[in-house]
Design an enzyme around this catalytic site. Structure first.
Site, PDB file in Angstrom:
ATOM      1  CG  ASP A  22      -1.760  -1.200   1.382  1.00  0.00           C
ATOM      2  OD1 ASP A  22      -2.135  -1.847   0.367  1.00  0.00           O
ATOM      3  OD2 ASP A  22      -2.124  -1.707   2.281  1.00  0.00           O
ATOM      4  CD  GLU A  23       3.685   3.214   2.698  1.00  0.00           C
ATOM      5  OE1 GLU A  23       3.906   4.346   2.151  1.00  0.00           O
ATOM      6  OE2 GLU A  23       2.930   3.249   3.706  1.00  0.00           O
TER       7      GLU A  23
END
EC number: 3.5.1.10
Lengths: 277, 277, 277, 277
Positions: free
Chosen positions: C222-223
């Protein structure tokens, strides 16, 4: 004609709306708006606006008869301006927006005073004829500084404290003293970018939308119940500074809109969530 | 557990909520959601969701006793899928969105058939196993064409007709036959850009936002009660064609969301306005 | 007429635009769109669309002469559909949106195959005549499962992998193999609510806005660099499930819009940020 | 370091970017931002920001050599505050927002004076130490009234006139005198609801979104080139008055944002459309 709002929250059970509206009907009150909601955890929330002469004691007594004995809350609010004290630091945009709305009687509140740990905003506040307390935190412990702020606030006995870009973290003692009565504007789309420099964080994360959040303050920094949020689309051309500039417009509008909701007695708090009618 | 929604609209008077909820309480029904609204012209709207076995005739009889004799309307809707027929022309995006939702049972409706005045969408529709009626308007008067469409619709006896980018103007006779039961998606932010080629109009006007509008169809083209609207920011780089492409995403989402509201029995019509709970 | 886009990024220095456009001018190419941006860290990004016959080797050779020797990147992209493989799990909304767009040639990409760790979506995919690979992760280590997926992907040699609600965390080995070529849709307004069950988290936090984020996948879950985000206003009436339902419409639109940008060669990656023209 | 922006618009032809950037390169100027656009009707727009000492005459002379002889426009703008006069009537929200921004030097403009046909806003304006001209239209023809306004404006020789909820229609003579230099805020999402009482019109039409539009004023009322628009979702609970109240927040933000764009020399006008970099 006198106007009131009645806010009830209690454990849900069958027939509550019927019984509550029955009390109002028997007292001959004219309901102009009515909203209910039952939360997933089984709590009932109801807000009713009505017109007419009301015997507050009688209404409360009768209403309590139809509510559950345990854990029921009832607030009867005459429609009138709240009294508030505003805390700020150096940034003017939220404070100015409140001052303008107040000066044209659009805030549903009276700004009794502005308190700041800097004196940059004194000139702005003085233009609106409102007392300005400059209470520096220099050479003060956090407790000493808050104590000085308390003394200033105590003069005014406000209903609510508004943190209009007040950039100091409050101690639990402070927060507890004004439980559910402190509203803050946070310059991010919470829970993203809690803590310091949210626009710098947002820039570094490369987000395509920035936002702001108005919320009640509780003991966990940036963690209190959210009242209102709003956003703005951005792109790669925005520096962290550009985001901060663009963010100001969101912040001031969101704060003012959240305050309207609170000051019109439209906001219930249920744990860390708000119910807003 | 059986679920129903009850929709009442009638002239407002004191005590309506109390009396209506009294009927439900006496019948032992468990109200799970309740919404009321009184319009500026003094009409009362109430929608109640409840669970439990209900004798529909008894509920209606008892309820009518507490409603005003004149001009009251009451609809008791068991929670179930509506039956619909979709009309389309050549563009697929709205139709495809409905077909996908239907095929995963997310539409609160059964698509009984698709009717089109062109055959471009036949392949798409056939993939979902739904009857497709190609009814060309070539060499037909408007009345003849509509008559052929009626014959096709009559096979299915739908609750609602959905115009999913159906690009023909309906005659008053058609509209009257399905009074308040035809939903259209208009590719503009109504009332801006009524009529043909709204994106071309929008381009020429140089707007910075485009939109779409889902509405009930009445006899005045593009003038029926609005159910839902949505928008998208654009800039000078969008040609009329780019706007049309970007607009498709808005159109399909707005239409589907409006249909959800209608098919869940959440929409009242009051003159040219909707009340949506 | 043949169309190309040229994407250049390199350390900024004076005169770059002049020299780059000089090469195009000397080659007699007709520039139809031109965008530049210099990031705060001093990197120059330029994207140019042009029409005409082009000798790719000559253009590259000449262009490299005017770019800094160190750390310059140049991509010359003929305008054509990308080849993609889509990974999904059980949810259909994003996948169906891509399938419909592909079937009407609106995606700027060819969907060569769909791979899923469940077989729920087989029926949907088969309607569009696209190979579906059901590769269960049951009784498999993560590595074994990914190895099986790799074998399936390798058949197709796709330009990009699209995670259309693929609910498995990828290993670094997987991510590295498709560096900057995997696009994911995350069902939250990142960086809020990373990890599992974002709508549940959002419900518990009591937010007033939900969102979705399309991003490149890198090794930090999620980065990766964000391509597009969008939001929807909600209120206290939304349960976590309601949020998830409402969120689907955002997710599918955001993913498709992000893919359009990537497949049209409009997206640069600069560290953890995207520059999009 | 001195900063300038250069705005060029002319008929498009091959090599323009190369030649224009060549002039800047030869003069040793450091370009910090560069944007171009070619409209569908074949007009080229370019805006360049650069730093450094510049001989304005030489730059203009050299630049004209590379631009088409016919129909080319070139504006070289040193970065500095514009001078403006604001016209208002009775509503304070837009005016107050401009005054606050100006008083904190955030407007990219100096407010030289405020002119109003009513005196309600005198107190507000005086708080910011700005001249206020009360020029009533009572017992005046439109021409006499405008003549009096002209005399007041002429004292200040402003670059732009800003209509901050100035509720009088301007004559063509007035508009022509300040061609492309008058900016208005219209309280609707133009072109919807032109003319008087847009919120009443919006209420009656039952729209679900309201908006505001900042635009240049031309001779057709509410028809000039649009600079910025914004919207807010509403529902059936909004009366026309509620819409007007909610609309104020949109109006003031949209007007201020449009003015920023104009005062930073980012806005081109092309017929009835704007190109904004």
């Amino acid at each position: 004609m006198k106007q009131h709002s009645l806010m009830i929250d209690c454990p849900d059970h069958k027939g509550l709306v019927h019984h509550i509206t029955g009390v109002l009907f028997d007292l001959g009150l004219n309901v102009t708006q009515n909203d209910e909601f039952v939360s997933e955890d089984g709590r009932f929330f109801m807000r009713t606006e009505f017109e007419g002469e009301v015997n507050e004691e009688m209404l409360t007594t009768e209403m309590l008869k139809v509510l559950p004995e345990q854990d029921s809350r009832l607030r009867l609010n005459p429609k009138k301006n709240k009294n508030i004290v505003v805390l700020a630091t150096k940034e003017h945009h939220c404070l100015a927006d409140l001052l303008v709305r107040y000066s044209f009687d659009e805030l549903n509140a009276n700004i009794l005073a502005v308190i700041s740990n800097y004196n940059q905003l004194q000139s702005l506040v003085s233009r609106f004829g409102i007392p300005f307390h400059y209470i520096s935190h220099d050479d003060q412990t956090r407790e000493q500084h808050e104590e000085a702020i308390f003394r200033a606030i105590d003069i005014y006995q406000p209903d609510y404290l508004v943190l209009a870009k007040y950039m100091r973290v409050l101690t639990p003692a402070f927060v507890n003293r004004y439980q559910h009565r402190i509203i803050n504007i946070h310059h991010s789309f919470l829970p993203a970018f809690v803590g310091a420099n949210p626009y710098k964080q947002a820039y570094e994360r490369g987000v395509k939308i920035i936002g702001a959040t108005a919320h009640f303050v509780n003991n966990d920094l940036d963690e209190g119940p959210i009242i209102a949020q709003s956003i703005k689309n951005i792109d790669h051309r925005y520096s962290a500074k550009d985001m901060a500039v663009a963010g100001r417009d969101i912040e001031k509008i969101v704060l003012s809109q959240a305050l309207q909701l609170v000051f019109q007695d439209r906001v219930f708090i249920n744990g860390n969530r708000t119910i807003i009618f």
